[in-house]
Scaffold this motif. Structure first.
Motif, PDB file in Angstrom:
ATOM      1  N   LYS A  88       0.836  -1.213   0.000  1.00 43.87           N
ATOM      2  CA  LYS A  88       0.000   0.000   0.000  1.00 43.87           C
ATOM      3  C   LYS A  88       0.866   1.255   0.000  1.00 43.87           C
ATOM      4  O   LYS A  88       0.545   2.241  -0.639  1.00 43.87           O
ATOM      5  CB  LYS A  88      -0.931  -0.004   1.208  1.00 43.87           C
ATOM      6  N   LYS A  89       1.987   1.172   0.719  1.00 45.10           N
ATOM      7  CA  LYS A  89       2.833   2.356   0.867  1.00 45.10           C
ATOM      8  C   LYS A  89       3.434   2.797  -0.473  1.00 45.10           C
ATOM      9  O   LYS A  89       3.694   3.976  -0.676  1.00 45.10           O
ATOM     10  CB  LYS A  89       3.936   2.082   1.887  1.00 45.10           C
ATOM     11  N   ILE A  90       3.665   1.856  -1.370  1.00 51.51           N
ATOM     12  CA  ILE A  90       4.232   2.263  -2.671  1.00 51.51           C
ATOM     13  C   ILE A  90       3.241   1.945  -3.806  1.00 51.51           C
ATOM     14  O   ILE A  90       3.633   1.717  -4.937  1.00 51.51           O
ATOM     15  CB  ILE A  90       5.620   1.648  -2.927  1.00 51.51           C
ATOM     16  N   HIS A  91       1.967   1.982  -3.420  1.00 55.19           N
ATOM     17  CA  HIS A  91       0.888   1.895  -4.410  1.00 55.19           C
ATOM     18  C   HIS A  91       0.946   0.669  -5.294  1.00 55.19           C
ATOM     19  O   HIS A  91       0.822   0.764  -6.517  1.00 55.19           O
ATOM     20  CB  HIS A  91       0.860   3.167  -5.263  1.00 55.19           C
ATOM     21  N   MET A  92       1.173  -0.472  -4.661  1.00 52.47           N
ATOM     22  CA  MET A  92       1.108  -1.719  -5.426  1.00 52.47           C
ATOM     23  C   MET A  92      -0.120  -2.500  -4.989  1.00 52.47           C
ATOM     24  O   MET A  92      -0.662  -2.277  -3.901  1.00 52.47           O
ATOM     25  CB  MET A  92       2.360  -2.564  -5.193  1.00 52.47           C
ATOM     26  N   GLN A  93      -0.520  -3.427  -5.803  1.00 53.08           N
ATOM     27  CA  GLN A  93      -1.677  -4.247  -5.482  1.00 53.08           C
ATOM     28  C   GLN A  93      -1.362  -5.127  -4.266  1.00 53.08           C
ATOM     29  O   GLN A  93      -0.462  -5.969  -4.346  1.00 53.08           O
ATOM     30  CB  GLN A  93      -2.020  -5.128  -6.687  1.00 53.08           C
ATOM     31  N   PRO A  94      -2.069  -4.964  -3.152  1.00 49.40           N
ATOM     32  CA  PRO A  94      -1.748  -5.797  -1.979  1.00 49.40           C
ATOM     33  C   PRO A  94      -2.090  -7.263  -2.215  1.00 49.40           C
ATOM     34  O   PRO A  94      -3.016  -7.582  -2.953  1.00 49.40           O
ATOM     35  CB  PRO A  94      -2.620  -5.226  -0.860  1.00 49.40           C
ATOM     36  N   VAL A  95      -1.337  -8.114  -1.559  1.00 43.23           N
ATOM     37  CA  VAL A  95      -1.577  -9.562  -1.646  1.00 43.23           C
ATOM     38  C   VAL A  95      -2.533  -9.935  -0.509  1.00 43.23           C
ATOM     39  O   VAL A  95      -2.239  -9.648   0.657  1.00 43.23           O
ATOM     40  CB  VAL A  95      -0.242 -10.325  -1.479  1.00 43.23           C
ATOM     41  N   PRO A  96      -3.683 -10.553  -0.815  1.00 46.54           N
ATOM     42  CA  PRO A  96      -4.593 -10.948   0.278  1.00 46.54           C
ATOM     43  C   PRO A  96      -3.895 -11.893   1.259  1.00 46.54           C
ATOM     44  O   PRO A  96      -3.106 -12.740   0.845  1.00 46.54           O
ATOM     45  CB  PRO A  96      -5.731 -11.677  -0.456  1.00 46.54           C
ATOM     46  N   HIS A  97      -4.221 -11.750   2.544  1.00 43.72           N
ATOM     47  CA  HIS A  97      -3.536 -12.542   3.579  1.00 43.72           C
ATOM     48  C   HIS A  97      -3.628 -14.042   3.321  1.00 43.72           C
ATOM     49  O   HIS A  97      -2.638 -14.758   3.432  1.00 43.72           O
ATOM     50  CB  HIS A  97      -4.125 -12.248   4.963  1.00 43.72           C
ATOM     51  N   ASP A  98      -4.836 -14.496   2.998  1.00 44.36           N
ATOM     52  CA  ASP A  98      -5.007 -15.946   2.808  1.00 44.36           C
ATOM     53  C   ASP A  98      -4.145 -16.448   1.662  1.00 44.36           C
ATOM     54  O   ASP A  98      -3.582 -17.538   1.724  1.00 44.36           O
ATOM     55  CB  ASP A  98      -6.470 -16.286   2.503  1.00 44.36           C
ATOM     56  N   MET A  99      -4.061 -15.630   0.622  1.00 43.91           N
ATOM     57  CA  MET A  99      -3.254 -16.028  -0.539  1.00 43.91           C
ATOM     58  C   MET A  99      -1.770 -16.074  -0.163  1.00 43.91           C
ATOM     59  O   MET A  99      -1.043 -16.975  -0.575  1.00 43.91           O
ATOM     60  CB  MET A  99      -3.485 -15.019  -1.673  1.00 43.91           C
ATOM     61  N   PHE A 100      -1.358 -15.108   0.651  1.00 40.48           N
ATOM     62  CA  PHE A 100       0.036 -15.062   1.097  1.00 40.48           C
ATOM     63  C   PHE A 100       0.365 -16.329   1.898  1.00 40.48           C
ATOM     64  O   PHE A 100       1.350 -17.018   1.636  1.00 40.48           O
ATOM     65  CB  PHE A 100       0.239 -13.806   1.962  1.00 40.48           C
ATOM     66  N   VAL A 101      -0.498 -16.630   2.863  1.00 33.68           N
ATOM     67  CA  VAL A 101      -0.228 -17.784   3.737  1.00 33.68           C
ATOM     68  C   VAL A 101      -0.280 -19.074   2.926  1.00 33.68           C
ATOM     69  O   VAL A 101       0.585 -19.953   3.066  1.00 33.68           O
ATOM     70  CB  VAL A 101      -1.226 -17.808   4.921  1.00 33.68           C
ATOM     71  N   ASP A 102      -1.259 -19.168   2.041  1.00 38.35           N
ATOM     72  CA  ASP A 102      -1.388 -20.371   1.215  1.00 38.35           C
ATOM     73  C   ASP A 102      -0.155 -20.540   0.307  1.00 38.35           C
ATOM     74  O   ASP A 102       0.364 -21.650   0.148  1.00 38.35           O
ATOM     75  CB  ASP A 102      -2.666 -20.257   0.375  1.00 38.35           C
ATOM     76  N   ALA A 103       0.317 -19.428  -0.249  1.00 39.72           N
ATOM     77  CA  ALA A 103       1.495 -19.481  -1.133  1.00 39.72           C
ATOM     78  C   ALA A 103       2.713 -19.988  -0.360  1.00 39.72           C
ATOM     79  O   ALA A 103       3.472 -20.838  -0.840  1.00 39.72           O
ATOM     80  CB  ALA A 103       1.778 -18.097  -1.712  1.00 39.72           C
ATOM     81  N   VAL A 104       2.881 -19.465   0.864  1.00 39.81           N
ATOM     82  CA  VAL A 104       4.028 -19.885   1.682  1.00 39.81           C
ATOM     83  C   VAL A 104       3.918 -21.376   1.996  1.00 39.81           C
ATOM     84  O   VAL A 104       4.879 -22.141   1.850  1.00 39.81           O
ATOM     85  CB  VAL A 104       4.121 -19.027   2.970  1.00 39.81           C
ATOM     86  N   LYS A 105       2.714 -21.813   2.372  1.00 36.45           N
ATOM     87  CA  LYS A 105       2.536 -23.233   2.703  1.00 36.45           C
ATOM     88  C   LYS A 105       2.842 -24.107   1.485  1.00 36.45           C
ATOM     89  O   LYS A 105       3.523 -25.127   1.599  1.00 36.45           O
ATOM     90  CB  LYS A 105       1.093 -23.492   3.144  1.00 36.45           C
ATOM     91  N   ARG A 106       2.334 -23.697   0.336  1.00 41.74           N
ATOM     92  CA  ARG A 106       2.516 -24.535  -0.862  1.00 41.74           C
ATOM     93  C   ARG A 106       3.963 -24.617  -1.295  1.00 41.74           C
ATOM     94  O   ARG A 106       4.465 -25.678  -1.674  1.00 41.74           O
ATOM     95  CB  ARG A 106       1.663 -23.995  -2.011  1.00 41.74           C
ATOM     96  N   VAL A 107       4.654 -23.497  -1.232  1.00 38.48           N
ATOM     97  CA  VAL A 107       6.035 -23.511  -1.737  1.00 38.48           C
ATOM     98  C   VAL A 107       6.961 -24.214  -0.744  1.00 38.48           C
ATOM     99  O   VAL A 107       7.888 -24.924  -1.142  1.00 38.48           O
ATOM    100  CB  VAL A 107       6.507 -22.089  -2.146  1.00 38.48           C
ATOM    101  N   VAL A 108       6.681 -24.076   0.545  1.00 35.49           N
ATOM    102  CA  VAL A 108       7.512 -24.798   1.523  1.00 35.49           C
ATOM    103  C   VAL A 108       7.251 -26.297   1.393  1.00 35.49           C
ATOM    104  O   VAL A 108       8.178 -27.111   1.362  1.00 35.49           O
ATOM    105  CB  VAL A 108       7.256 -24.293   2.965  1.00 35.49           C
ATOM    106  N   ASN A 109       5.972 -26.650   1.269  1.00 33.14           N
ATOM    107  CA  ASN A 109       5.616 -28.068   1.131  1.00 33.14           C
ATOM    108  C   ASN A 109       6.293 -28.682  -0.111  1.00 33.14           C
ATOM    109  O   ASN A 109       6.827 -29.791  -0.044  1.00 33.14           O
ATOM    110  CB  ASN A 109       4.095 -28.196   1.017  1.00 33.14           C
TER     111      ASN A 109
END
Ligand code: PLP
Ligand code: COI
Length: 366
Positions: A88-109
């Motif tokens: 938000k601070k540099i006017h970019m499209q924010p990543v939804p929290h659920d998507m962020f957490v899901d992405a981290v889980k998937r890539v670590v897995n």
């Protein structure tokens, strides 16, 4: 699955290839489904805003092998929140929290074999990033974004590990302005600090300690980590608008209170370094790196014997690490266990979603 063949106890903080990264593409008002990629490079339009106007932010968190055999990430929700704030601070499209957490889980897995074994001292470093992509030449936000998460197994950020480092107060160079973007994890802040860090290393110091840019009076933080100090039973850490709100520091304040210390988050005049009993840097990569000495102009303060971590630093380090690897109960729910599942989302070799090349009306002067 067998672990990757790496010298786990001796890893440094360097990039090592893993099996997959995950990528999402924001376009026409929606994020794509995340896809796992094996390719490490990204096709990028040369006029992308991340390349010219610094529309880039990132995060850093760690995954650990726990004592009970699980794999877990530390405080991922906090990284999701901070990345939203940075976007938000540099006017970019924010990543939804659920998507962020899901992405981290998937890539670590998907990269489980690169999560360092329990007890090795190493971790799988998780690096999410968002970049503005697509052709644009006027100084305006992009209308396409890429969210990528890659992982790499790492050892300690400072090669000394949990050994005191010697740092120097930087007065000539500012990392960030009070009403700028110092509290956001944006790439430009790190580029701004490189010349100070390099100059310090050339003089034999491990890192710099920045002062607040407005008054040049109060401690801000170190290049890659927050600053804290111990005095009279107090855990003292700077309050400043131009420092990154460190998730490690937030965790340490909780642990410090549990150990009976009083936490003070306030402006810290630089002269106070001469009164502290212990001092340290803290961050995901740095964990706790005790400070052995601080050089300020022509004066130097040495903590303890300068080479042995102080008692409080040792206790905090042990407690934090024990929670992270499941040696003690996770009473604060800081760990998120990574479910074992078949990798979803086209786990294949192939290029990232390509930025569209359709003509854009972005030549309007701003
Ligand atoms: N300060 C800066 C400038 C950093 O880059 C980092 C690293 O992320 C930190 C502080 C520590 O933050 P955290 O503990 O969330 O990793
Ligand atoms: C981290 O600690 O995760 C960071 O992003 C700091 C960076 C300079 C490695």
């Amino acid at each position: 699955m067998d672990k990757a063949n790496l010298d786990w106890p001796n890893l440094d903080f360097g990039f090592r290839s893993t099996d997959y990264n995950i990528r999402f593409h924001w376009k026409d008002g929606a994020w794509s489904e995340g896809r796992l990629h094996t390719e490490e490079t990204i096709p990028l339009h040369m006029a992308s805003t991340c390349l010219h106007y610094g529309q880039e932010c990132f995060e850093g968190l760690k995954a650990f092998s726990l004592k009970n055999g699980d794999v877990a990430v530390f405080r991922v929700e906090e990284n999701a929140k901070r990345m939203e704030a940075s976007c938000k601070k540099i006017h970019m499209q924010p990543v939804p929290h659920d998507m962020f957490v899901d992405a981290v889980k998937r890539v670590v897995n998907a990269n489980r074999r690169f999560v360092p074994p329990y007890g090795s001292g190493a971790a799988l470093y998780v690096r999410p990033l968002v970049i503005g992509i697509g052709p644009r030449i006027g100084v305006r936000p992009a209308d396409e974004y890429m969210f990528i998460v890659f992982v790499t197994p790492v050892g300690p950020y400072f090669k000394s590990g949990f050994k005191p480092v010697n740092i120097i107060v930087e007065e000539a160079i500012d990392r960030a302005a009070p009403q700028g973007v110092g509290d956001a994890k944006v790439g430009g802040n790190y580029a701004a600090g490189m010349r100070a860090s390099i100059a310090a290393r050339e003089k034999g110091y491990t890192e710099v300690l920045y002062l607040d840019a407005k008054h040049k009076k109060f401690i801000d933080e170190s290049g890659p980590a927050n600053f804290f100090a111990i005095k009279d039973g107090k855990y003292i850490t700077p309050q400043s608008a131009s420092i990154l709100p460190s998730i490690t520091n937030m965790s340490l304040t909780t642990l410090a209170e549990e150990m009976g210390l009083t936490v003070e988050r306030r402006q810290v005049p630089v002269e106070e370094i001469f009164e502290f009993e212990e001092a340290g840097c803290c961050g995901t990569a740095a964990v706790i790196t005790p400070i052995g000495s601080i050089q300020f102009r022509d004066r130097k303060v040495v903590y303890g014997d300068g080479v042995t971590p102080g008692d409080v630093c040792q206790k905090l380090y042990k407690q934090l690490r024990s929670i992270q690897i499941g040696d003690v109960p996770d009473t604060h729910n800081w760990l998120t266990v990574i479910p074992k599942e078949e990798p979803r989302g086209n786990a294949r070799s192939g290029p990232a979603p390509r930025a569209t090349s359709r003509p854009r009306k972005d030549v309007v002067p701003v």
